[in-house]
Design an enzyme around this catalytic site. Structure first.
Site, PDB file in Angstrom:
ATOM      1  N   THR A 374       0.854  -1.187   0.000  1.00 40.13           N
ATOM      2  CA  THR A 374       0.000   0.000   0.000  1.00 40.13           C
ATOM      3  C   THR A 374       0.895   1.244   0.000  1.00 40.13           C
ATOM      4  O   THR A 374       2.047   1.191   0.408  1.00 40.13           O
ATOM      5  CB  THR A 374      -0.966   0.035   1.212  1.00 40.13           C
ATOM      6  OG1 THR A 374      -1.664  -1.198   1.285  1.00 40.13           O
ATOM      7  CG2 THR A 374      -1.952   1.170   1.123  1.00 40.13           C
ATOM      8  N   SER A 445     -11.453  -2.708   4.014  1.00 42.75           N
ATOM      9  CA  SER A 445     -10.100  -2.155   3.901  1.00 42.75           C
ATOM     10  C   SER A 445      -9.748  -1.412   5.174  1.00 42.75           C
ATOM     11  O   SER A 445     -10.623  -0.984   5.943  1.00 42.75           O
ATOM     12  CB  SER A 445     -10.033  -1.190   2.715  1.00 42.75           C
ATOM     13  OG  SER A 445      -8.804  -0.490   2.704  1.00 42.75           O
TER      14      SER A 445
END
Length: 580
Positions: A374, A445
């Protein structure tokens, strides 16, 4: 510009006579005197500044930064992944979140991820075509440009196309990440074509050129959404997934949509916090944690007791995350309750000021190593527009699969679903029915792009780090509330608790030996890397890659903080040019 030079530039800005003069007037600026960008790679930061110099706004710059990160940080993000983009439009004062999270294909039912014994097939859930959801990032780039930007998509994608075509130097983290994923990466011909040179994998210092990715970006630039989700690129993606043993459909690709969602907003002391809404779990968790902590004067406490209270707030928020959160288009989320002050007061009343609360373990599995999968970038432009963008392919190099001819590394986000209820995913967090896979559903998420505002300051903050994203943003918010600068916030030591497993994990050096002893006396178990005395397993020595920017409206100065844990990151200020 190296890290030391950037710090000197920002310090000089803060200490300049003009800044002191502006501060003395106590007048609040209505527009910044320039722009600031912080991202996980210097080339991405420069791409954003390049687009601003061409007359673009923060949203155009976000396209440039995001797409360039997709080229230079394949370990963290890419066109084959997704993300959340928190936007503030200075003209209207409106905040929105673009939800570009990946979606589950129809073929990816929970049963497809179980082995013959009914256990989770970890290889299928994190490697190859079955682990990949339908990508959302290309659609978000097209929508950012068409609905929010000033420049055509083709202009804002030009820096990323150039970097993909001409190449960039492979850095240490990228080479090490490939080495750890090499066996999976080299299963697939399309991946081998990109990352092998004469049979040898990429090494630090190599120039990585990606002509096929440049071509895919060029089609996106010329045709927008259809340049990726239909036509040539779509055909190659479908063919590559099928050849690797998976099943996607043309309708699923062409039917992908970016969701525009209302962000979560709440107050913490004198700050207004605007943050990510579901299918991110971050905003609800932040609201819960900060509103629990609002009941104490954290600044007056010693480090051990402050840490104890913060950990207890983390524990309760992550417990709620496990049971209640998922895709709001598919499940009912009691958001009003979970983010309410009354609910936070109730949770606060269950915290003993001197004793840890056992988490009633359902799983003894440890939190595994979390690399910097990420990535995040933060932008404020000269009009006062701002963007917090967090994007990902999930684990290192995602699924490992690049469909031949595309250069697009596919995500492995299916592992973020509760593929087997009550079984932890790769980040040690687990879920139940609210986050079970279903056709078109978006997996839960932790990505948490966030704005902070008070009477004097405007801040954008976010970070990668898997399940630790939310707690890193929490510690950053508390750091700003303590009066730290952007760079000090980016460098803060980090610790984390996620309900299960019932332990505090911490970076090397996050706590002194005395604080560790005090926390253990309260009943906390602590995982300190390499410290056998604490019972730590040494899971990771540093975490995250926090990127944050700040506009001080009283002095009208801009500053940025780029995580010192990441040597290729950068935070840079671009000053307004004086009129002729």
């Amino acid at each position: 510009m190296n890290f030391s030079a950037r710090c000197f530039l920002l310090l000089a800005l803060v200490l300049s006579p003009a800044a002191w003069s502006a501060e003395a007037t106590a007048a609040l600026a209505t527009r910044p005197d320039g722009a600031v960008i912080a991202s996980g790679h210097e080339l991405a930061t420069k791409a954003g500044l390049e687009i601003l110099a061409q007359g673009g706004n923060a949203f155009d710059a976000a396209v440039a930064v995001s797409s360039t990160l997709a080229v230079v940080e394949p370990i963290s993000s890419g066109l084959g992944g997704g993300g959340f983009f928190l936007l503030h439009d200075a003209r209207t004062g409106k905040d929105v979140m673009l939800d570009a999270r990946e979606t589950a294909p129809e073929s990816a039912t929970a049963a497809q991820f179980l082995d013959r014994n009914g256990e989770l097939d970890r290889d299928r859930s994190v490697n190859g075509p079955w682990s990949a959801g339908i990508p959302g990032l290309p659609a978000a780039l097209a929508q950012l440009a068409s609905q929010h930007g000033k420049l055509p998509l083709k202009a804002s994608l030009a820096p990323a196309i150039r970097v993909a075509r001409d190449g960039f130097p492979v850095y240490a983290r990228m080479a090490a990440g490939y080495a750890s994923r090499r066996e999976v990466m080299e299963r697939y011909p399309g991946t081998r074509e990109v990352y092998l040179r004469n049979g040898k994998p990429i090494a630090e210092g190599d120039i990585l050129r990606q002509p096929e990715l440049a071509h895919t970006l060029q089609l996106l630039a010329e045709k927008g959404f259809d340049g990726f989700y239909r036509g040539e690129t779509a055909r190659k993606l479908l063919k590559g997934v099928k050849q690797a043993g998976g099943r996607w459909s043309a309708d699923e690709l062409a039917g992908y949509t970016v969701k525009t969602r209302e962000p979560i907003t709440f107050n913490y002391r004198d700050w207004k916090i605007t943050t990510a809404s579901p299918p991110s779990s971050g905003g609800i968790a932040l609201a819960s944690m900060l509103q629990i902590l609002q009941g104490w004067d954290l600044k007056s406490l010693d480090e051990a007791h402050r840490t104890h209270l913060v950990v207890e707030a983390m524990r309760r928020a992550y417990r709620d995350r496990t049971f209640f959160l998922g895709d709001p288009d598919f499940v009912h989320i009691p958001q009003e309750v979970l983010t309410s002050l009354d609910y936070a007061k109730g949770l606060r009343s269950t915290i003993h000021p001197e004793k840890a609360t056992p988490s009633d373990l359902l799983s003894g599995q440890p939190t595994p190593l979390e690399d910097d999968e990420t990535t995040h970038f933060s932008i404020i432009d000269a009009e006062g527009n701002r963007v917090g963008g967090t994007q990902t392919v999930n684990l290192l190099y995602g699924s490992g699969l690049i469909p031949a001819g595309t250069g697009v590394l596919l995500n492995n986000e299916m592992d973020d679903f509760a593929l087997k209820p009550g079984t932890p995913n790769a980040f040690g967090v687990m879920g139940y029915a609210a986050n079970a896979p279903q056709k078109g559903k978006r997996m839960l998420s932790s990505m948490t792009p966030t704005f902070m505002e008070n009477a004097d300051k405007v801040i954008v903050i976010g970070t990668p780090g898997g399940s630790r994203i939310i707690t890193m943003v929490l510690l950053g918010i508390l750091g700003y509330d303590d009066g730290l600068s952007a760079q000090q916030v980016a460098a803060l030591p980090r610790y984390h608790h996620q309900w299960l497993p019932d332990e505090i994990s911490a970076e090397t050096g996050a706590f002194s030996a005395d604080v560790v002893k005090q926390l253990q006396a309260m009943g906390h178990r602590i995982d300190l890397p390499g410290d056998s005395a604490s019972g730590g397993r040494g899971s990771s020595h540093v975490w995250g890659n926090l990127q944050t920017v700040e506009w001080d409206r009283r002095s009208n100065t801009l500053s940025g903080g780029s995580d010192p844990r990441n040597p290729v990151g950068s935070a840079e200020v671009q000053f307004n040019q004086p009129a002729n």
